[in-house]
Design an enzyme around this catalytic site. Structure first.
Site, PDB file in Angstrom:
ATOM      1  N   SER A 271      41.904  42.617  42.921  1.00 27.26           N
ATOM      2  CA  SER A 271      41.135  43.353  43.920  1.00 27.26           C
ATOM      3  C   SER A 271      39.684  43.446  43.482  1.00 27.26           C
ATOM      4  CB  SER A 271      41.698  44.767  44.101  1.00 27.26           C
ATOM      5  OG  SER A 271      40.887  45.517  44.988  1.00 27.26           O
TER       6      SER A 271
ATOM      7  N   TYR B 298      43.483  52.838  40.003  1.00 30.01           N
ATOM      8  CA  TYR B 298      43.787  51.552  40.631  1.00 30.01           C
ATOM      9  C   TYR B 298      42.804  50.493  40.157  1.00 30.01           C
ATOM     10  CZ  TYR B 298      44.081  48.061  44.395  1.00 30.01           C
ATOM     11  OH  TYR B 298      44.202  46.893  45.115  1.00 30.01           O
TER      12      TYR B 298
END
Length: 267
Positions: free
Chosen positions: A151, A162
């Site tokens: 990501s 995250y």
């Protein structure tokens, strides 16, 4: 139907796709099936059997898609997934690691210790475990490709755990590529940005409930769009195409790289 399909690109190739019930994973499996792959799909949701049935109907050669219900936050789940693909097809040519995703959206100081651990278990450990589980068979075969879905949110607001997890995926990709290359195994990654997708069939469990939580999530959306050159979210097909390219023999001289797919946002 994908806007572009390369018939036969994965013909007779055994491809294992994780997180395949919805989103990018489901769309990747769809395209690989249409392009002739022998596909194994993995998810911890019990919907995976129905998804495999739907995908099987798309196979131009009538191949049955193999479903595996497993929790990839555990090594046991990863081993079971690899074993199922090997039992069905005798080998794994391609592993596409797609499990992960932000559970909560909030400034780092607002996360509890339990939430931080849960984010790392969700977005780093499935990739770690699957790479470890699949490597012995690929090394023994002297060939294989691992595509990790990372990501660009390694540089993003309100999801530091995250971001750290996906930074770990990037580090794993580059380090493992060095180790695996002498064995004929490539390890690559894409780094998606914001992506439009149908409503989730299975919740990640951290849906915004209070006005404050909704405001924190809105900040993520605004920052994601502002960070792109193209000023918009991508589509599922725009994420799937580079994943399938990197997974294919067309990318045979690419390893250790993480490709941003985020409208110009480099992460």
């Amino acid at each position: 139907m994908p806007p572009v399909v390369s018939p036969g690109r994965f013909a007779a190739r055994s491809v294992l796709v994780t997180g395949a019930v919805q989103g990018i994973g489901r769309a990747v499996a769809d395209r690989v099936v249409r392009e002739g792959g022998l596909v194994t799909v993995v998810d911890r949701a019990d919907l995976i059997g129905a998804v495999a049935d739907d995908l099987s109907a798309l196979s131009p050669a009538g191949h049955r898609v193999v479903p595996v219900e497993a929790d990839l936050e555990t090594f046991e789940g990863a081993e079971a997934s690899v074993r199922a693909a090997l039992d069905a097809h005798g080998r794994i040519d391609v592993l596409i690691n797609n499990v992960g995703g932000t559970i909560w959206a909030r400034p780092y100081e607002e996360y509890s210790a339990e939430q931080i651990e849960a984010e790392v278990r969700r977005s780093l450990f499935p990739t770690l475990w699957m790479c470890r589980a699949v490597l012995p068979s690929m090394v023994a075969a002297g060939a294989g490709t691992i595509v990790n879905v990372s990501s660009v949110a390694t540089r993003g607001v309100n999801r530091a755990p995250y971001a750290a997890s996906k930074g770990g995926v990037n580090g794993l990709t580059s380090a493992l590529a060095l180790e695996a290359a002498p064995h004929g195994v490539r390890v690559v990654a894409t780094a998606p940005g914001g992506t439009l997708a149908p409503e989730r069939r299975v919740s990640r469990g951290g849906d915004a409930r209070s006005d404050q939580e909704k405001a924190w999530y809105t900040q993520i959306v605004e920052q994601t769009v502002d960070s792109t050159v193209m000023g918009r979210y991508g589509t599922l097909h725009e994420q799937v195409a580079p994943i399938c390219f990197l997974a294919s023999e067309e990318a045979s001289y690419i390893t250790g790289s993480t490709l941003p797919v985020a409208g110009g946002d480099q992460g």
